[in-house]
Design a protein around this motif. Sequence first.
Motif, PDB file in Angstrom:
ATOM      1  N   ARG A 296       0.837  -1.218   0.000  1.00 24.57           N
ATOM      2  CA  ARG A 296       0.000   0.000   0.000  1.00 24.57           C
ATOM      3  C   ARG A 296       0.868   1.264   0.000  1.00 24.57           C
ATOM      4  NH1 ARG A 296      -5.355  -0.417   2.122  1.00 24.57           N
ATOM      5  NH2 ARG A 296      -5.096   1.544   3.265  1.00 24.57           N
ATOM      6  N   ALA A 297       2.027   1.167   0.657  1.00 23.53           N
ATOM      7  CA  ALA A 297       2.884   2.347   0.822  1.00 23.53           C
ATOM      8  C   ALA A 297       3.943   2.480  -0.277  1.00 23.53           C
ATOM      9  CB  ALA A 297       3.567   2.285   2.190  1.00 23.53           C
ATOM     10  N   LEU A 298       4.140   1.409  -1.035  1.00 22.11           N
ATOM     11  CA  LEU A 298       5.267   1.394  -1.986  1.00 22.11           C
ATOM     12  C   LEU A 298       5.188   2.474  -3.077  1.00 22.11           C
ATOM     13  CD1 LEU A 298       7.923  -0.029  -2.575  1.00 22.11           C
ATOM     14  CD2 LEU A 298       6.647  -1.810  -3.799  1.00 22.11           C
ATOM     15  N   PRO A 299       4.017   2.687  -3.697  1.00 23.52           N
ATOM     16  CA  PRO A 299       3.965   3.772  -4.698  1.00 23.52           C
ATOM     17  C   PRO A 299       4.295   5.137  -4.072  1.00 23.52           C
ATOM     18  CG  PRO A 299       2.061   2.335  -4.919  1.00 23.52           C
ATOM     19  CD  PRO A 299       2.745   1.940  -3.643  1.00 23.52           C
ATOM     20  N   PHE A 300       3.837   5.361  -2.842  1.00 23.15           N
ATOM     21  CA  PHE A 300       4.154   6.635  -2.167  1.00 23.15           C
ATOM     22  C   PHE A 300       5.667   6.757  -1.948  1.00 23.15           C
ATOM     23  CE2 PHE A 300      -0.240   6.951   0.216  1.00 23.15           C
ATOM     24  CZ  PHE A 300      -0.869   7.199  -0.999  1.00 23.15           C
TER      25      PHE A 300
ATOM     26  N   VAL B 189      -4.790   1.966  -2.075  1.00 16.64           N
ATOM     27  CA  VAL B 189      -5.353   2.739  -0.958  1.00 16.64           C
ATOM     28  C   VAL B 189      -6.604   3.479  -1.432  1.00 16.64           C
ATOM     29  CG1 VAL B 189      -3.108   3.047   0.185  1.00 16.64           C
ATOM     30  CG2 VAL B 189      -3.901   4.763  -1.453  1.00 16.64           C
ATOM     31  N   SER B 190      -7.337   4.077  -0.497  1.00 17.22           N
ATOM     32  CA  SER B 190      -8.576   4.768  -0.857  1.00 17.22           C
ATOM     33  C   SER B 190      -8.259   6.093  -1.557  1.00 17.22           C
ATOM     34  CB  SER B 190      -9.391   5.054   0.399  1.00 17.22           C
ATOM     35  OG  SER B 190      -8.742   6.063   1.160  1.00 17.22           O
TER      36      SER B 190
ATOM     37  N   ARG C  18      -5.603  11.588  -1.872  1.00 18.94           N
ATOM     38  CA  ARG C  18      -5.733  13.048  -1.779  1.00 18.94           C
ATOM     39  C   ARG C  18      -4.832  13.597  -0.659  1.00 18.94           C
ATOM     40  NH1 ARG C  18      -9.336  16.459   0.717  1.00 18.94           N
ATOM     41  NH2 ARG C  18     -10.813  14.855   1.308  1.00 18.94           N
ATOM     42  N   LEU C  19      -4.839  12.922   0.477  1.00 21.48           N
ATOM     43  CA  LEU C  19      -3.987  13.359   1.589  1.00 21.48           C
ATOM     44  C   LEU C  19      -2.506  13.298   1.192  1.00 21.48           C
ATOM     45  CD1 LEU C  19      -5.802  11.463   4.500  1.00 21.48           C
ATOM     46  CD2 LEU C  19      -5.608  13.959   4.286  1.00 21.48           C
ATOM     47  N   ALA C  20      -2.138  12.220   0.514  1.00 17.81           N
ATOM     48  CA  ALA C  20      -0.733  12.042   0.121  1.00 17.81           C
ATOM     49  C   ALA C  20      -0.320  13.080  -0.922  1.00 17.81           C
ATOM     50  CB  ALA C  20      -0.526  10.631  -0.422  1.00 17.81           C
TER      51      ALA C  20
ATOM     52  N   TYR D  17      -0.522   7.907   5.902  1.00 16.66           N
ATOM     53  CA  TYR D  17      -1.704   7.968   5.017  1.00 16.66           C
ATOM     54  C   TYR D  17      -1.900   6.678   4.222  1.00 16.66           C
ATOM     55  CZ  TYR D  17      -1.460  12.996   6.069  1.00 16.66           C
ATOM     56  OH  TYR D  17      -1.400  14.209   6.710  1.00 16.66           O
ATOM     57  N   ALA D  18      -0.835   5.903   4.058  1.00 21.98           N
ATOM     58  CA  ALA D  18      -1.019   4.586   3.429  1.00 21.98           C
ATOM     59  C   ALA D  18      -1.772   3.668   4.394  1.00 21.98           C
ATOM     60  CB  ALA D  18       0.330   3.982   3.061  1.00 21.98           C
TER      61      ALA D  18
END
Length: 296
Positions: A67-71, A133-134, A139-141, A193-194
Amino acid sequence: MKTNDLKNLILENSTIVENALKQYLPEKTSQLIDAMSYSVFAGGKRLRPFIVLETYKAFSGDVNPKRALPFACALEMIQTYSLIHDDLPCMDNDDYRRGKLTNHRVFGEANALLAGDALLTYAFEIIADNSFVSDKSVRLATKALAQCSGVLGMVGGQAIDLNGNFNSFDALKEMYALKTGALIKCAVLLGYYAYTDSPSSIVEKELECFALNLGVAFQIRDDVLDVISNSTSLGKPVGSDEKNGKITALTYFSPEQAQKEIEILTKASLDSLERCLDTKASVLIALSKYLIEREK
Ligand code: IPE
Ligand code: IPE
Ligand code: MG
Ligand code: MG
Ligand code: MG
Protein backbone atom coordinates in the motif's frame (compact mmCIF):
# COMPACT_ATOMS: atom_id res chain seq x y z
CA MET A 1 16.67 -3.41 17.40
CA LYS A 2 20.35 -4.30 16.80
CA THR A 3 22.40 -2.33 14.25
CA ASN A 4 22.92 -5.38 12.07
CA ASP A 5 19.19 -6.12 11.95
CA LEU A 6 18.60 -2.50 10.99
CA LYS A 7 21.20 -2.67 8.23
CA ASN A 8 19.59 -5.83 6.86
CA LEU A 9 16.19 -4.17 6.92
CA ILE A 10 17.57 -1.13 5.09
CA LEU A 11 18.97 -3.46 2.44
CA GLU A 12 15.73 -5.42 2.19
CA ASN A 13 13.63 -2.26 1.78
CA SER A 14 15.97 -0.71 -0.73
CA THR A 15 15.76 -3.84 -2.91
CA ILE A 16 11.96 -3.62 -2.80
CA VAL A 17 12.07 0.09 -3.71
CA GLU A 18 14.73 -0.45 -6.40
CA ASN A 19 12.57 -3.10 -8.10
CA ALA A 20 9.46 -0.95 -7.92
CA LEU A 21 11.31 2.05 -9.36
CA LYS A 22 12.47 -0.13 -12.25
CA GLN A 23 8.84 -0.82 -13.13
CA TYR A 24 8.19 2.92 -13.30
CA LEU A 25 11.24 3.75 -15.42
CA PRO A 26 11.53 1.43 -18.41
CA GLU A 27 14.95 0.95 -19.96
CA LYS A 28 16.19 2.86 -23.00
CA THR A 29 13.12 4.53 -24.37
CA SER A 30 14.25 8.13 -24.75
CA GLN A 31 17.14 10.38 -23.86
CA LEU A 32 15.02 12.06 -21.21
CA ILE A 33 14.15 8.74 -19.53
CA ASP A 34 17.84 7.79 -19.69
CA ALA A 35 18.73 10.99 -17.85
CA MET A 36 16.01 10.38 -15.24
CA SER A 37 17.08 6.75 -14.74
CA TYR A 38 20.74 7.68 -14.53
CA SER A 39 20.22 9.60 -11.31
CA VAL A 40 17.41 7.47 -9.87
CA PHE A 41 19.58 4.33 -10.16
CA ALA A 42 22.88 5.94 -9.19
CA GLY A 43 22.76 4.34 -5.74
CA GLY A 44 20.96 6.59 -3.26
CA LYS A 45 20.54 5.41 0.30
CA ARG A 46 16.72 5.33 -0.11
CA LEU A 47 16.33 6.74 3.36
CA ARG A 48 13.03 8.51 2.69
CA PRO A 49 11.36 5.44 1.10
CA PHE A 50 12.61 3.42 4.08
CA ILE A 51 10.84 5.83 6.43
CA VAL A 52 7.62 5.67 4.35
CA LEU A 53 7.56 1.88 4.41
CA GLU A 54 8.54 1.51 8.06
CA THR A 55 6.08 4.16 9.25
CA TYR A 56 3.33 2.31 7.39
CA LYS A 57 4.41 -1.02 8.87
CA ALA A 58 4.66 0.42 12.39
CA PHE A 59 1.10 1.77 12.34
CA SER A 60 -0.55 -1.11 10.49
CA GLY A 61 1.37 -4.12 11.74
CA ASP A 62 1.25 -5.24 8.10
CA VAL A 63 4.56 -6.74 6.96
CA ASN A 64 3.67 -6.34 3.28
CA PRO A 65 4.34 -2.72 2.33
CA LYS A 66 2.48 -2.73 -1.00
CA ARG A 67 0.00 0.00 0.00
CA ALA A 68 2.88 2.35 0.82
CA LEU A 69 5.27 1.39 -1.99
CA PRO A 70 3.96 3.77 -4.70
CA PHE A 71 4.15 6.64 -2.17
CA ALA A 72 7.72 5.65 -1.30
CA CYS A 73 8.74 5.61 -4.98
CA ALA A 74 7.10 8.97 -5.64
CA LEU A 75 9.01 10.54 -2.76
CA GLU A 76 12.30 9.07 -3.97
CA MET A 77 11.65 10.68 -7.35
CA ILE A 78 11.22 14.06 -5.66
CA GLN A 79 14.40 13.44 -3.65
CA THR A 80 16.35 12.58 -6.82
CA TYR A 81 14.99 15.61 -8.68
CA SER A 82 15.99 17.85 -5.77
CA LEU A 83 19.55 16.52 -5.93
CA ILE A 84 19.85 16.90 -9.72
CA HIS A 85 18.83 20.55 -9.44
CA ASP A 86 20.89 21.15 -6.27
CA ASP A 87 24.04 20.08 -8.16
CA LEU A 88 23.50 22.38 -11.16
CA PRO A 89 26.08 25.11 -11.85
CA CYS A 90 23.54 27.78 -10.87
CA MET A 91 23.07 26.08 -7.47
CA ASP A 92 25.95 24.17 -5.77
CA ASN A 93 27.87 23.46 -8.97
CA ASP A 94 28.99 19.97 -7.98
CA ASP A 95 30.47 17.27 -10.20
CA TYR A 96 29.73 14.08 -8.28
CA ARG A 97 26.59 12.62 -6.76
CA ARG A 98 25.84 9.12 -5.51
CA GLY A 99 29.33 8.09 -6.59
CA LYS A 100 28.89 9.10 -10.21
CA LEU A 101 29.25 12.25 -12.32
CA THR A 102 26.34 14.58 -11.71
CA ASN A 103 23.45 14.54 -14.15
CA HIS A 104 24.37 17.79 -15.89
CA ARG A 105 27.99 16.62 -16.31
CA VAL A 106 26.73 13.63 -18.32
CA PHE A 107 23.61 14.93 -20.08
CA GLY A 108 24.20 18.70 -20.10
CA GLU A 109 22.49 21.38 -18.06
CA ALA A 110 19.28 21.65 -20.06
CA ASN A 111 18.65 17.89 -19.98
CA ALA A 112 19.43 17.76 -16.26
CA LEU A 113 16.91 20.51 -15.66
CA LEU A 114 14.30 18.60 -17.66
CA ALA A 115 15.10 15.26 -16.03
CA GLY A 116 14.43 16.93 -12.67
CA ASP A 117 11.19 18.48 -13.92
CA ALA A 118 10.02 15.14 -15.32
CA LEU A 119 10.76 13.28 -12.06
CA LEU A 120 8.84 15.92 -10.13
CA THR A 121 5.73 15.59 -12.25
CA TYR A 122 5.99 11.80 -12.55
CA ALA A 123 5.93 11.58 -8.75
CA PHE A 124 2.41 13.01 -8.70
CA GLU A 125 1.22 10.62 -11.39
CA ILE A 126 2.51 7.69 -9.33
CA ILE A 127 0.76 8.96 -6.21
CA ALA A 128 -2.48 9.43 -8.11
CA ASP A 129 -2.24 5.87 -9.47
CA ASN A 130 -1.93 4.15 -6.08
CA SER A 131 -4.90 1.80 -6.37
CA PHE A 132 -4.06 -0.10 -3.16
CA VAL A 133 -5.35 2.74 -0.96
CA SER A 134 -8.58 4.77 -0.86
CA ASP A 135 -9.10 7.94 -2.92
CA LYS A 136 -9.03 9.90 0.31
CA SER A 137 -5.57 8.53 1.15
CA VAL A 138 -4.42 9.53 -2.33
CA ARG A 139 -5.73 13.05 -1.78
CA LEU A 140 -3.99 13.36 1.59
CA ALA A 141 -0.73 12.04 0.12
CA THR A 142 -0.93 14.35 -2.89
CA LYS A 143 -1.33 17.41 -0.71
CA ALA A 144 1.47 16.35 1.63
CA LEU A 145 3.86 15.72 -1.25
CA ALA A 146 3.03 19.06 -2.86
CA GLN A 147 3.35 21.03 0.38
CA CYS A 148 6.54 19.36 1.54
CA SER A 149 8.22 19.73 -1.85
CA GLY A 150 7.13 23.25 -2.67
CA VAL A 151 7.37 26.81 -1.47
CA LEU A 152 6.65 25.90 2.16
CA GLY A 153 8.95 22.89 1.98
CA MET A 154 12.09 21.76 0.17
CA VAL A 155 12.09 24.36 -2.64
CA GLY A 156 11.33 27.17 -0.20
CA GLY A 157 14.23 26.01 1.97
CA GLN A 158 16.59 25.83 -1.00
CA ALA A 159 15.64 29.41 -1.89
CA ILE A 160 16.41 30.67 1.61
CA ASP A 161 19.66 28.68 1.60
CA LEU A 162 20.67 30.26 -1.70
CA ASN A 163 20.16 33.79 -0.43
CA GLY A 164 21.84 32.77 2.82
CA ASN A 165 22.06 35.46 5.40
CA PHE A 166 21.58 33.83 8.74
CA ASN A 167 22.31 35.72 11.86
CA SER A 168 21.64 32.82 14.19
CA PHE A 169 21.82 29.07 14.47
CA ASP A 170 18.06 29.08 15.11
CA ALA A 171 17.43 30.75 11.73
CA LEU A 172 19.69 28.17 10.07
CA LYS A 173 17.73 25.34 11.73
CA GLU A 174 14.47 26.81 10.46
CA MET A 175 15.86 26.76 6.94
CA TYR A 176 17.07 23.16 7.42
CA ALA A 177 13.60 22.16 8.61
CA LEU A 178 12.37 23.27 5.19
CA LYS A 179 15.08 22.20 2.77
CA THR A 180 15.73 18.81 4.39
CA GLY A 181 13.16 18.31 7.14
CA ALA A 182 10.16 18.73 4.85
CA LEU A 183 10.88 15.64 2.72
CA ILE A 184 11.48 13.56 5.85
CA LYS A 185 8.20 14.88 7.23
CA CYS A 186 6.60 13.88 3.95
CA ALA A 187 7.99 10.36 4.39
CA VAL A 188 6.28 9.81 7.76
CA LEU A 189 3.03 11.38 6.58
CA LEU A 190 2.92 9.24 3.44
CA GLY A 191 3.52 6.12 5.53
CA TYR A 192 0.72 7.17 7.88
CA TYR A 193 -1.70 7.97 5.02
CA ALA A 194 -1.02 4.59 3.43
CA TYR A 195 -2.31 3.15 6.71
CA THR A 196 -5.30 5.43 7.30
CA ASP A 197 -7.44 7.93 5.48
CA SER A 198 -8.82 9.28 8.77
CA PRO A 199 -5.66 10.66 10.31
CA SER A 200 -5.57 12.00 13.84
CA SER A 201 -4.26 15.56 13.97
CA ILE A 202 -2.49 14.75 17.25
CA VAL A 203 -0.61 11.88 15.63
CA GLU A 204 0.19 14.04 12.58
CA LYS A 205 1.67 16.73 14.83
CA GLU A 206 3.87 14.25 16.71
CA LEU A 207 5.01 12.63 13.46
CA GLU A 208 5.87 16.04 12.01
CA CYS A 209 7.79 16.99 15.12
CA PHE A 210 9.72 13.70 14.99
CA ALA A 211 10.55 14.15 11.31
CA LEU A 212 11.52 17.82 11.40
CA ASN A 213 13.94 17.32 14.28
CA LEU A 214 15.35 14.23 12.58
CA GLY A 215 15.65 16.13 9.29
CA VAL A 216 17.53 19.04 10.88
CA ALA A 217 19.85 16.57 12.63
CA PHE A 218 20.36 14.78 9.30
CA GLN A 219 21.31 18.04 7.57
CA ILE A 220 23.74 19.02 10.34
CA ARG A 221 25.40 15.60 9.98
CA ASP A 222 25.58 16.33 6.22
CA ASP A 223 27.37 19.60 7.04
CA VAL A 224 29.80 17.76 9.34
CA LEU A 225 30.49 15.08 6.72
CA ASP A 226 31.18 17.80 4.12
CA VAL A 227 34.13 18.76 6.35
CA ILE A 228 35.37 15.58 8.01
CA SER A 229 34.63 12.85 5.42
CA ASN A 230 36.01 12.07 1.98
CA SER A 231 34.43 11.97 -1.45
CA THR A 232 34.92 8.21 -1.89
CA SER A 233 32.79 7.24 1.07
CA LEU A 234 30.25 10.05 0.54
CA GLY A 235 29.89 9.59 -3.22
CA LYS A 236 29.80 13.39 -3.54
CA PRO A 237 32.43 16.09 -3.10
CA VAL A 238 33.62 17.22 0.30
CA GLY A 239 34.32 20.91 0.82
CA SER A 240 31.31 21.86 -1.34
CA ASP A 241 29.95 24.20 1.35
CA GLU A 242 33.25 26.01 1.81
CA LYS A 243 33.69 26.34 -1.96
CA ASN A 244 30.29 28.02 -2.15
CA GLY A 245 30.84 30.18 0.94
CA LYS A 246 27.84 28.51 2.60
CA ILE A 247 26.72 29.26 6.11
CA THR A 248 26.24 25.86 7.76
CA ALA A 249 26.15 24.45 11.28
CA LEU A 250 29.94 24.59 11.18
CA THR A 251 29.81 28.37 10.90
CA TYR A 252 28.56 28.29 14.48
CA PHE A 253 30.10 25.13 15.90
CA SER A 254 33.10 22.84 15.78
CA PRO A 255 32.34 19.37 14.36
CA GLU A 256 32.30 18.02 17.93
CA GLN A 257 29.85 20.68 19.10
CA ALA A 258 27.72 20.09 16.00
CA GLN A 259 27.56 16.39 16.93
CA LYS A 260 26.18 17.43 20.33
CA GLU A 261 23.45 19.43 18.57
CA ILE A 262 22.63 16.37 16.45
CA GLU A 263 22.22 14.32 19.62
CA ILE A 264 19.95 16.95 21.21
CA LEU A 265 17.75 17.10 18.10
CA THR A 266 17.61 13.31 17.86
CA LYS A 267 16.57 13.06 21.49
CA ALA A 268 13.73 15.54 20.84
CA SER A 269 12.69 13.60 17.75
CA LEU A 270 12.54 10.32 19.69
CA ASP A 271 10.34 11.85 22.39
CA SER A 272 7.70 12.74 19.77
CA LEU A 273 7.98 9.34 18.14
CA GLU A 274 7.41 7.48 21.39
CA ARG A 275 4.37 9.62 22.09
CA CYS A 276 2.66 8.59 18.85
CA LEU A 277 3.94 5.06 18.21
CA ASP A 278 4.97 3.85 21.65
CA THR A 279 6.44 0.33 21.48
CA LYS A 280 5.72 0.04 17.76
CA ALA A 281 8.43 2.63 17.06
CA SER A 282 11.43 0.31 17.45
CA VAL A 283 12.62 0.41 13.82
CA LEU A 284 12.32 4.18 13.52
CA ILE A 285 14.06 4.62 16.87
CA ALA A 286 16.93 2.41 15.73
CA LEU A 287 17.15 4.35 12.45
CA SER A 288 17.25 7.74 14.19
CA LYS A 289 20.04 6.60 16.52
CA TYR A 290 21.97 5.08 13.62
CA LEU A 291 21.80 8.34 11.65
CA ILE A 292 23.57 10.31 14.41
CA GLU A 293 26.91 8.85 13.40
CA ARG A 294 26.20 7.90 9.81
CA GLU A 295 29.23 7.89 7.52
CA LYS A 296 27.35 8.48 4.24
C1 IPE B 1 21.16 14.42 0.41
O1 IPE B 1 20.28 13.48 0.94
C2 IPE B 1 20.60 15.79 0.58
C3 IPE B 1 20.49 16.21 1.97
C4 IPE B 1 19.36 16.52 2.48
C5 IPE B 1 21.66 16.31 2.80
P1 IPE B 1 20.77 11.98 1.18
O2 IPE B 1 22.03 12.00 1.97
O3 IPE B 1 19.65 11.18 1.73
O4 IPE B 1 21.12 11.53 -0.31
P2 IPE B 1 20.83 10.17 -1.12
O5 IPE B 1 19.38 10.17 -1.48
O6 IPE B 1 21.22 9.01 -0.27
O7 IPE B 1 21.71 10.29 -2.34
C1 IPE C 1 20.45 20.48 0.31
O1 IPE C 1 21.62 20.40 1.02
C2 IPE C 1 19.88 19.30 -0.28
C3 IPE C 1 18.55 19.44 -0.89
C4 IPE C 1 17.50 19.91 -0.30
C5 IPE C 1 18.41 19.01 -2.26
P1 IPE C 1 23.06 20.22 0.38
O2 IPE C 1 23.27 21.08 -0.81
O3 IPE C 1 24.02 20.35 1.51
O4 IPE C 1 23.01 18.69 -0.07
P2 IPE C 1 24.25 17.92 -0.67
O5 IPE C 1 25.38 18.01 0.34
O6 IPE C 1 24.59 18.55 -1.97
O7 IPE C 1 23.75 16.50 -0.79
MG1 MG D 1 22.63 22.83 -1.68
MG1 MG E 1 24.50 20.45 -2.54
MG1 MG F 1 25.71 19.17 1.91
